[in-house]
Scaffold this motif. Structure first.
Motif, PDB file in Angstrom:
ATOM      1  N   ARG A   1       0.780  -0.969  -0.005  1.00 16.45           N
ATOM      2  CA  ARG A   1      -0.047   0.311  -0.356  1.00 16.45           C
ATOM      3  C   ARG A   1       0.982   1.197  -0.048  1.00 16.45           C
ATOM      4  NH1 ARG A   1      -4.877  -0.331  -1.611  1.00 16.45           N
ATOM      5  NH2 ARG A   1      -5.327   1.351   0.053  1.00 16.45           N
ATOM      6  N   GLU A   2       2.371   1.373   0.458  1.00 12.84           N
ATOM      7  CA  GLU A   2       2.875   2.613   0.416  1.00 12.84           C
ATOM      8  C   GLU A   2       3.265   2.850  -1.434  1.00 12.84           C
ATOM      9  OE1 GLU A   2       3.617  -0.209   4.390  1.00 12.84           O
ATOM     10  OE2 GLU A   2       3.444  -0.068   2.072  1.00 12.84           O
ATOM     11  N   ILE A   3       3.480   2.167  -2.076  1.00 14.02           N
ATOM     12  CA  ILE A   3       3.206   1.836  -3.447  1.00 14.02           C
ATOM     13  C   ILE A   3       2.339   3.509  -3.604  1.00 14.02           C
ATOM     14  CG2 ILE A   3       3.169   2.103  -5.892  1.00 14.02           C
ATOM     15  CD1 ILE A   3       4.048  -1.374  -4.934  1.00 14.02           C
ATOM     16  N   PHE A   4       1.064   4.126  -2.600  1.00 13.94           N
ATOM     17  CA  PHE A   4       0.238   4.857  -3.368  1.00 13.94           C
ATOM     18  C   PHE A   4       0.540   5.906  -2.789  1.00 13.94           C
ATOM     19  CE2 PHE A   4      -2.962   1.290  -3.378  1.00 13.94           C
ATOM     20  CZ  PHE A   4      -3.317   1.325  -4.501  1.00 13.94           C
ATOM     21  N   GLU A   5       1.740   6.163  -1.881  1.00 15.34           N
ATOM     22  CA  GLU A   5       2.553   7.219  -1.343  1.00 15.34           C
ATOM     23  C   GLU A   5       2.938   8.082  -2.485  1.00 15.34           C
ATOM     24  OE1 GLU A   5       4.663   7.368   1.790  1.00 15.34           O
ATOM     25  OE2 GLU A   5       2.447   5.717   3.564  1.00 15.34           O
ATOM     26  N   LEU A   6       3.633   7.140  -3.422  1.00 15.10           N
ATOM     27  CA  LEU A   6       4.338   7.756  -5.057  1.00 15.10           C
ATOM     28  C   LEU A   6       3.131   8.711  -5.801  1.00 15.10           C
ATOM     29  CD1 LEU A   6       6.775   5.307  -5.339  1.00 15.10           C
ATOM     30  CD2 LEU A   6       6.659   6.836  -3.561  1.00 15.10           C
ATOM     31  N   ALA A   7       2.148   8.520  -5.472  1.00 16.18           N
ATOM     32  CA  ALA A   7       0.896   8.518  -6.570  1.00 16.18           C
ATOM     33  C   ALA A   7       1.107  10.031  -7.357  1.00 16.18           C
ATOM     34  CB  ALA A   7      -0.084   8.395  -6.055  1.00 16.18           C
ATOM     35  N   ASP A   8       1.226  11.023  -6.565  1.00 13.22           N
ATOM     36  CA  ASP A   8       1.837  11.959  -7.609  1.00 13.22           C
ATOM     37  C   ASP A   8       3.055  12.245  -8.247  1.00 13.22           C
ATOM     38  OD1 ASP A   8       0.143  13.285  -6.239  1.00 13.22           O
ATOM     39  OD2 ASP A   8       1.254  13.878  -4.657  1.00 13.22           O
ATOM     40  N   SER A   9       4.041  11.131  -8.410  1.00 10.22           N
ATOM     41  CA  SER A   9       5.618  11.139  -9.114  1.00 10.22           C
ATOM     42  C   SER A   9       5.404   9.970 -10.187  1.00 10.22           C
ATOM     43  CB  SER A   9       6.199  11.501  -8.497  1.00 10.22           C
ATOM     44  OG  SER A   9       6.755  10.045  -7.746  1.00 10.22           O
ATOM     45  N   LEU A  10       5.289   8.801  -9.712  1.00 12.49           N
ATOM     46  CA  LEU A  10       4.809   7.749 -10.271  1.00 12.49           C
ATOM     47  C   LEU A  10       4.623   7.169 -10.937  1.00 12.49           C
ATOM     48  CD1 LEU A  10       6.676   4.730  -9.226  1.00 12.49           C
ATOM     49  CD2 LEU A  10       4.525   4.021  -8.782  1.00 12.49           C
ATOM     50  N   GLU A  11       5.676   6.897 -12.396  1.00 12.76           N
ATOM     51  CA  GLU A  11       4.988   6.679 -13.923  1.00 12.76           C
ATOM     52  C   GLU A  11       5.288   5.088 -14.780  1.00 12.76           C
ATOM     53  OE1 GLU A  11       6.593  10.044 -16.333  1.00 12.76           O
ATOM     54  OE2 GLU A  11       6.218  10.953 -15.157  1.00 12.76           O
ATOM     55  N   ILE A  12       5.767   4.475 -14.075  1.00 12.67           N
ATOM     56  CA  ILE A  12       6.611   3.100 -14.175  1.00 12.67           C
ATOM     57  C   ILE A  12       6.758   2.410 -12.840  1.00 12.67           C
ATOM     58  CG2 ILE A  12       8.806   1.663 -15.387  1.00 12.67           C
ATOM     59  CD1 ILE A  12       9.459   4.288 -16.908  1.00 12.67           C
ATOM     60  N   LEU A  13       5.846   1.525 -12.986  1.00  7.07           N
ATOM     61  CA  LEU A  13       6.082   0.156 -12.119  1.00  7.07           C
ATOM     62  C   LEU A  13       6.462  -1.406 -12.137  1.00  7.07           C
ATOM     63  CD1 LEU A  13       5.007  -0.304  -8.647  1.00  7.07           C
ATOM     64  CD2 LEU A  13       3.103  -0.091  -9.521  1.00  7.07           C
ATOM     65  N   ASN A  14       7.663  -1.489 -11.580  1.00 12.82           N
ATOM     66  CA  ASN A  14       7.640  -3.541 -11.776  1.00 12.82           C
ATOM     67  C   ASN A  14       7.268  -3.672 -11.176  1.00 12.82           C
ATOM     68  OD1 ASN A  14       8.423  -4.894 -13.116  1.00 12.82           O
ATOM     69  ND2 ASN A  14      10.806  -4.867 -13.541  1.00 12.82           N
ATOM     70  N   LEU A  15       6.734  -4.826 -10.920  1.00 15.23           N
ATOM     71  CA  LEU A  15       6.832  -5.764 -10.301  1.00 15.23           C
ATOM     72  C   LEU A  15       6.897  -6.996 -10.786  1.00 15.23           C
ATOM     73  CD1 LEU A  15       3.003  -3.889  -8.378  1.00 15.23           C
ATOM     74  CD2 LEU A  15       5.878  -3.906  -7.310  1.00 15.23           C
ATOM     75  N   SER A  16       7.599  -7.508 -11.272  1.00 12.69           N
ATOM     76  CA  SER A  16       8.314  -8.838 -12.275  1.00 12.69           C
ATOM     77  C   SER A  16       8.638  -9.109 -11.532  1.00 12.69           C
ATOM     78  CB  SER A  16       8.674  -8.785 -13.635  1.00 12.69           C
ATOM     79  OG  SER A  16       7.829  -7.287 -13.717  1.00 12.69           O
ATOM     80  N   GLY A  17       8.507 -10.724 -11.059  1.00 15.36           N
ATOM     81  CA  GLY A  17       8.857 -11.646 -10.899  1.00 15.36           C
ATOM     82  C   GLY A  17       8.355 -11.460  -9.272  1.00 15.36           C
ATOM     83  N   ASN A  18       7.047 -11.615  -8.493  1.00 18.31           N
ATOM     84  CA  ASN A  18       6.679 -11.812  -7.613  1.00 18.31           C
ATOM     85  C   ASN A  18       6.039 -12.746  -7.428  1.00 18.31           C
ATOM     86  OD1 ASN A  18       7.552  -9.474  -5.724  1.00 18.31           O
ATOM     87  ND2 ASN A  18       6.841  -8.408  -7.374  1.00 18.31           N
ATOM     88  N   GLN A  19       4.795 -12.793  -5.939  1.00 20.48           N
ATOM     89  CA  GLN A  19       4.539 -13.981  -6.530  1.00 20.48           C
ATOM     90  C   GLN A  19       2.082 -13.288  -6.026  1.00 20.48           C
ATOM     91  OE1 GLN A  19       4.519 -17.641  -6.106  1.00 20.48           O
ATOM     92  NE2 GLN A  19       6.443 -16.573  -6.819  1.00 20.48           N
ATOM     93  N   LEU A  20       2.305 -12.607  -6.806  1.00 24.03           N
ATOM     94  CA  LEU A  20       1.229 -11.987  -7.048  1.00 24.03           C
ATOM     95  C   LEU A  20       0.062 -12.374  -7.925  1.00 24.03           C
ATOM     96  CD1 LEU A  20       2.413  -8.516  -7.751  1.00 24.03           C
ATOM     97  CD2 LEU A  20       1.594  -8.950  -5.061  1.00 24.03           C
ATOM     98  N   SER A  21      -1.279 -12.078  -7.336  1.00 24.57           N
ATOM     99  CA  SER A  21      -2.423 -12.464  -8.380  1.00 24.57           C
ATOM    100  C   SER A  21      -3.348 -11.362  -8.085  1.00 24.57           C
ATOM    101  CB  SER A  21      -2.712 -14.079  -7.332  1.00 24.57           C
ATOM    102  OG  SER A  21      -3.034 -13.539  -6.324  1.00 24.57           O
ATOM    103  N   GLN A  22      -3.392 -10.792  -7.321  1.00 29.58           N
ATOM    104  CA  GLN A  22      -4.058  -9.758  -7.755  1.00 29.58           C
ATOM    105  C   GLN A  22      -3.774  -8.195  -7.508  1.00 29.58           C
ATOM    106  OE1 GLN A  22      -7.618 -10.394  -5.114  1.00 29.58           O
ATOM    107  NE2 GLN A  22      -6.427 -10.659  -3.510  1.00 29.58           N
ATOM    108  N   LEU A  23      -4.290  -6.684  -7.826  1.00 26.44           N
ATOM    109  CA  LEU A  23      -4.256  -5.211  -7.347  1.00 26.44           C
ATOM    110  C   LEU A  23      -5.009  -5.031  -6.789  1.00 26.44           C
ATOM    111  CD1 LEU A  23      -2.711  -4.300 -10.955  1.00 26.44           C
ATOM    112  CD2 LEU A  23      -1.381  -5.247  -9.436  1.00 26.44           C
TER     113      LEU A  23
END
Length: 446
Positions: free
Chosen positions: A29-51
């Motif tokens: 959830r801390e990713i949302f603290e970057l909402a005003d700047s974040l343009e590229i998000l790479n979450l490859s190579g994890n164990q995620l199944s939902q956003l």
């Protein structure tokens, strides 16, 4: 690579790109603290199944990579991100692509190596789509709604279940780079070129001595080696060892089949033979070693250019050198077509060149065999490659500074380039015609 600790302690505040690969099972959830700047998000190579359902809070997010995760469906929430134009979910377990997940703003979609059997009709609403990567799925058809995808330039549908190509696909005005190998429609010809009875030299791994790494591409590693031939002589060669069973373009077997079928040509990197008896069972090709004076003509497309190659800013050619390169590549591509093959990836980044204008075409990872039972489609597929050549010629001419006495030839080349990019696919000249006209212009220049 960024760390979860840096994210949580605020060290990444204001960042435009975030790369996290640390076994994540939940979206931080801390990713949302970057909402005003974040343009590229790479979450490859994890164990995620939902956003998260509120992913749309990332209002500046343009590019999202979630490859090598266990997603089983493409998240619908992707369409909630207003700026998201590039999405990559390669090598997941995706079997379902919901209609609502496809935003009309998509420009580049990567779904390579999943389990997709059908695509929704809403794909046709993605009018900005330029690059669509679907290799390694279970598709038997594309939605007819894609006739509206007039901006589509690069399409990868290799290693699926297509028995035929739809006619409407080959009429799209900007389609340029198409790979469709390893499908039922072409498997017979591919198998014939790599089967035990195929007329190809088989080179035993035990007769090769690796020396050093020369380079690396999307599909494999290239090494210099010494080949001890049956005559007792030794020859310096290059060996391409394929990385795995699937690339963004297709399979190593398809690339080997096309490389072998091409045959020898002065403007094509020659194949000496097929590697056999590698201790790990790795597939490979033994190729001619290229003189070190040859360099890559350009780099591959960037996020910004999407489908067009990136040249060093200082790149300039004389008209003589540009024309000589164009002649060589036109001749090579004509040769491929005569052997029933389309390159599928005719780009400057797959061309080696010297300052004298020598040019070599390589990397057949996107190559496919032309259908033998459909002359209209065969012609259309060749004319897609004509457009690819037109893009290459455009890039060469943009970097030319012709002398005043060369203006007529430069103008003729510009006219030829425009014909190659004609929106009417079948109105484009064949590569045989292109090569012939370039040869005439070359004689005039000399």
């Amino acid at each position: 690579m960024d760390t979860l600790s840096d994210l949580r302690t605020g060290k990444l505040a204001g960042t435009k790109r975030l790369d996290l690969s640390c076994g994540l099972t939940e979206f931080p959830r801390e990713i949302f603290e970057l909402a005003d700047s974040l343009e590229i998000l790479n979450l490859s190579g994890n164990q995620l199944s939902q956003l998260p359902d509120d992913l749309g809070r990332l209002k500046k997010l343009r590019i999202l990579f979630c490859s090598d995760n266990p997603f089983t469906h493409l998240p619908e929430v992707l369409a909630e991100c207003p700026q998201l134009s590039m999405v990559g979910f390669k090598a997941n377990q995706i079997a379902h692509v919901p209609a609502a997940a496809l935003s009309p703003a998509l420009r580049w979609l990567i779904l390579t190596n999943n389990r997709i059997e059908t695509l929704p009709d809403t794909l046709g609403l993605c009018s900005r789509m330029q690059k669509l990567m679907l290799a390694g799925n279970r598709l038997q058809a594309l939605p007819d709604s894609m006739t509206s995808c007039h901006m589509l330039e690069l399409l990868r549908i290799s290693s699926n279940r297509f028995a035929a190509l739809p006619d409407w696909l080959l009429a799209l005005p900007r389609l340029t780079w198409l790979a469709y190998a390893d499908n039922p429609l072409s498997e017979a010809r591919e198998t014939a070129n790599v089967s035990p009875g195929a007329a190809i030299n088989r080179i035993d791994w035990n007769n090769l001595t690796l020396q050093h790494k020369l380079g690396e591409g999307a599909s494999g590693l290239i090494y210099q080696a010494q080949w001890r031939q049956a005559t007792g002589q030794s020859k310096t060669v290059a060996i391409k060892l394929f990385k795995g069973s699937m690339t963004s373009d297709g399979t190593p077997q398809s690339e080997m089949a096309a490389s072998i079928a091409v045959g020898a040509h002065p403007n094509v990197i020659d194949v000496e033979g097929k590697l056999v008896n590698h201790p790990d069972g790795t597939d490979g090709l033994v190729m001619q070693l290229i003189d070190p004076h040859f360099q890559n003509l350009a780099g591959p497309p960037s996020f910004a250019t999407c489908t067009r190659d990136v040249y060093p800013a200082e790149t300039r050619f004389s008209l003589r050198v540009a024309l000589r390169m164009a002649q060589g590549i036109a001749s090579a591509t004509e040769h491929l077509h005569e052997h029933g093959i389309v390159h599928g990836d005719l780009y400057a980044h797959n061309i080696l060149w010297t300052e004298q204008g020598d040019a070599l075409l390589g990397d057949f990872g996107g190559a496919s065999f032309l259908p033998t039972d459909n002359p209209t489609q065969q012609k259309a597929l060749q004319r897609l490659e004509t457009r690819a050549f037109g893009c290459l010629l455009e890039e060469l001419l943009e970097r030319c500074e012709p002398a005043p006495e060369e203006s007529a030839i430069y103008t003729a080349l510009m006219s030829l380039q425009a014909r190659c990019l004609d929106a009417d696919v079948l109105a484009r000249p064949s590569l045989s015609e292109v090569h012939a006209q370039l040869a005439v212009l070359g004689k005039q220049l000399n």
